[in-house]
Design a protein around this motif. Structure first.
Motif, PDB file in Angstrom:
ATOM      1  N   TYR A 173       0.897  -1.067  -0.603  1.00 33.26           N
ATOM      2  CA  TYR A 173       0.057  -0.149  -0.104  1.00 33.26           C
ATOM      3  C   TYR A 173       0.683   0.635   0.008  1.00 33.26           C
ATOM      4  O   TYR A 173       0.199   2.682  -1.290  1.00 33.26           O
ATOM      5  CB  TYR A 173      -0.940   0.074   1.118  1.00 33.26           C
ATOM      6  CG  TYR A 173      -1.571  -1.483   1.148  1.00 33.26           C
ATOM      7  CD1 TYR A 173      -2.790  -1.664   0.302  1.00 33.26           C
ATOM      8  CD2 TYR A 173      -2.294  -1.409   2.595  1.00 33.26           C
ATOM      9  CE1 TYR A 173      -3.595  -3.136   0.754  1.00 33.26           C
ATOM     10  CE2 TYR A 173      -3.087  -2.335   3.131  1.00 33.26           C
ATOM     11  CZ  TYR A 173      -3.296  -3.737   1.976  1.00 33.26           C
ATOM     12  OH  TYR A 173      -3.862  -4.853   2.204  1.00 33.26           O
ATOM     13  N   ARG A 177       0.764   3.970  -2.946  1.00 32.35           N
ATOM     14  CA  ARG A 177       0.373   5.410  -2.611  1.00 32.35           C
ATOM     15  C   ARG A 177       1.793   6.289  -3.328  1.00 32.35           C
ATOM     16  O   ARG A 177       1.414   7.236  -3.416  1.00 32.35           O
ATOM     17  CB  ARG A 177       0.430   6.127  -0.992  1.00 32.35           C
ATOM     18  CG  ARG A 177      -0.114   7.043  -0.536  1.00 32.35           C
ATOM     19  CD  ARG A 177      -0.899   7.393  -1.184  1.00 32.35           C
ATOM     20  NE  ARG A 177      -2.590   6.918  -1.701  1.00 32.35           N
ATOM     21  CZ  ARG A 177      -3.207   6.542   0.366  1.00 32.35           C
ATOM     22  NH1 ARG A 177      -3.076   7.596   1.313  1.00 32.35           N
ATOM     23  NH2 ARG A 177      -3.989   6.074   0.422  1.00 32.35           N
ATOM     24  N   SER A 251      -6.798   2.077  -6.834  1.00 37.47           N
ATOM     25  CA  SER A 251      -6.656   2.738  -6.044  1.00 37.47           C
ATOM     26  C   SER A 251      -6.380   2.236  -4.449  1.00 37.47           C
ATOM     27  O   SER A 251      -6.910   1.490  -4.241  1.00 37.47           O
ATOM     28  CB  SER A 251      -7.543   4.408  -5.951  1.00 37.47           C
ATOM     29  OG  SER A 251      -8.553   3.595  -5.673  1.00 37.47           O
ATOM     30  N   GLU A 254      -7.887   5.121   1.456  1.00 35.22           N
ATOM     31  CA  GLU A 254      -7.235   5.241   2.867  1.00 35.22           C
ATOM     32  C   GLU A 254      -6.586   4.621   4.565  1.00 35.22           C
ATOM     33  O   GLU A 254      -5.885   4.570   4.809  1.00 35.22           O
ATOM     34  CB  GLU A 254      -7.128   7.211   3.286  1.00 35.22           C
ATOM     35  CG  GLU A 254      -7.192   8.142   2.711  1.00 35.22           C
ATOM     36  CD  GLU A 254      -6.131   8.592   2.741  1.00 35.22           C
ATOM     37  OE1 GLU A 254      -5.057   8.220   3.256  1.00 35.22           O
ATOM     38  OE2 GLU A 254      -5.567   9.356   1.880  1.00 35.22           O
ATOM     39  N   VAL A 257      -3.681   2.470   4.327  1.00 39.68           N
ATOM     40  CA  VAL A 257      -2.600   2.491   4.741  1.00 39.68           C
ATOM     41  C   VAL A 257      -1.928   2.371   6.274  1.00 39.68           C
ATOM     42  O   VAL A 257      -2.684   3.297   6.983  1.00 39.68           O
ATOM     43  CB  VAL A 257      -1.775   3.951   4.208  1.00 39.68           C
ATOM     44  CG1 VAL A 257      -0.617   3.847   4.480  1.00 39.68           C
ATOM     45  CG2 VAL A 257      -1.966   3.455   2.689  1.00 39.68           C
TER      46      VAL A 257
END
Length: 490
Positions: A173, A177, A251, A254, A257
């Motif tokens: 992740y 990112r 994607s 949030e 992570v």
């Protein structure tokens, strides 16, 4: 009649008259193959439709197949009270149930247990984080997918597939990112590395069970696993993600992570060399014993190599090394290490039961004459043994989803054929790798790993089929292609 004599005599017996359908089923090649096909169909029904635990399904079907072929109850489960004056009875420990379960578990239990403990120490020490940070530093941002793949490949040697996902997913992740590209581009290489090592290399359950079933040295299995698995990893874990990662955009949410815990105890950093040394030590020791037996004369040196290169001894050495280097030297107490080891061993009970039940099922196939009948049919078809191994394993994998179950069932089905053939150790290892390659093909919705990957990497079912399922199939096909290529030279 002793079990081995029964296996030799069933197919050779004169075919009974068609008016005796039970005798026809039990004593002719077509009849025995029908019983085997029905048994496998019932097994798949119990696993897939009824959702019964695989080890219970294997046990029930094994008992049923033995009874259907006319095998004595005493040969199946032994006698309740041994008679010391009866020389004809099945001796204690010699029943199909005991030899099937006990034979394979006596070979693999300590190896799987030690491998599990080793993986847990590497996980808890932060070895994976160190490994990926070093590789990212070496390969840079553009080479991050390759770094993720190598991390999965290296870390996957001692760590089970699903555990590897849980440990490495947060690192994937973070890397995705930072890279700003599809999560697929970074996740698939890591998954390919974990999947290749899980299917092709000891101490993972499937390959370890193959070694015991086919009586092949782990050193040869490791060598052939690497020779066939590395090209398959490159094709499925490097080439395929670089292509599909530009076409399937996923994607990183949030919440995926994870931040480090504030109250985590402070430990000394793990060095990359420490992680590499602990992972490579048992592999080198096992390979040294394997090739030492071929190159060295009998003597103290060969005896020493044979001792330290025994898989159980080699893994014990690696675990003790990990205890000190990654544990004691970094401030962990022996009590903490003991607790960690105990926790890591709890999940392997079901794995051992599945492998043991699969070995019992294979012992029934061998002892009842079904294996001899199968050997006769395979011989008449003219298919090379590696092709038969791959096709049977692939069919079982597609039907019931579990790679380990596909391996142990296929190995049990083919054990009589393989052991009756005049195959060398390298050839036996290649037959095992052909089975392993088939066991990972076409992962889909009946595979627990499919849903773990879909969940952990934020993919829909369609996206998982387009990425992970294709990856597994490429890994399988290229792996088998390497088996076929090497087979020409051994």
């Amino acid at each position: 009649m002793p079990i081995t004599a029964l296996a030799r005599s069933v197919v050779a017996a004169a075919a009974p008259a068609p008016s005796d359908p039970i005798g026809w089923l039990q004593q002719t090649t077509p009849g025995l193959l029908i019983l085997c096909a029905v048994a496998i169909a019932v097994l798949l029904f119990l696993i897939i439709r009824v959702k019964l635990e695989p080890f219970i399904s294997l046990f029930i079907v094994g008992i049923g197949l033995a009874l259907a072929t006319g095998t004595s109850i005493y040969q199946i489960v032994g006698v309740a009270v041994p008679d010391p004056f009866d020389d004809e009875q099945i001796k204690p420990g010699a029943s199909l149930l005991e030899t099937g379960f006990g034979g394979i578990l006596g070979h693999i239990t300590i190896i799987i247990g030690l491998g599990t403990v080793l993986g847990a120490i590497l996980e808890r020490s932060g070895g994976a984080d160190v490994l990926i940070r070093k590789l990212l530093g070496r390969f840079g941002e553009r080479g991050a997918p390759i770094a993720m793949g190598l991390t999965g490949l290296i870390f996957g040697i001692p760590v089970f597939f699903d555990v590897g996902i849980f440990v490495l997913a947060p690192l994937v992740y973070i890397t995705a990112r930072r890279g700003g590209k599809s999560l697929v581009l970074y996740a698939l290489p890591m998954l390919a590395g974990l999947s290749m090592t899980h299917a092709f290399l000891p101490p993972h359950p499937g390959p370890t069970a193959l070694a015991g079933t086919f009586e092949v040295g782990l050193g040869w299995l490791i060598l052939m696993g690497f020779l066939c698995g590395i090209p398959a990893f490159i094709a499925s874990g490097i080439a395929w993600p670089l292509w599909i990662g530009k076409r399937v955009m996923v994607s990183v949410p949030e919440e995926y992570v994870l931040e480090p815990e504030d109250d985590a105890p402070e430990r000394k950093d793990v060095s990359l060399w420490s992680v590499g040394l602990i992972i490579i030590t048992p592999i080198l020791l096992i390979l040294a014993a394997t090739f030492g037996a071929l190159a060295l004369p009998n003597g103290p040196v060969l005896e020493a190599l044979t001792l330290v290169g025994n898989p159980a001894v080699a893994l014990t050495i690696a675990v003790c090394l990990a205890y000190y280097v990654l544990g004691v030297r970094r401030g962990m107490t022996l009590a903490e290490l003991g607790e960690l080891s105990g926790q890591s061993l709890r999940p392997i009970g079901m794995i051992l039961l599945v492998v043991g039940a699969g070995a019992f099922f294979g012992a029934v196939i061998s002892a009842t004459g079904v294996g001899a009948a199968l050997a006769e049919v395979l011989g008449s078809l003219g298919l090379p043994i590696i092709v038969s191994a791959y096709l049977i394993s692939s069919g079982l994998r597609i039907a019931q989803g579990s790679a380990t179950a596909a391996i142990v069932i296929t190995a049990g089905i083919l054990q009589p054929v393989v052991l009756a053939g005049d195959y060398s150790q390298p050839q036996l290892a290649l037959i095992g790798i052909a089975i392993a390659a088939g066991s990972i093909t076409l992962s889909h919705v009946n595979d627990g790993g499919f849903w773990i990957i879909a969940k952990y990497f934020n993919m829909s079912v369609k996206q998982t089929l387009a990425t992970w399922t294709v990856l597994e199939t490429i890994l399988s096909v290229v792996g088998f292609g390497m088996v076929a290529l090497i087979w020409l030279f051994v």
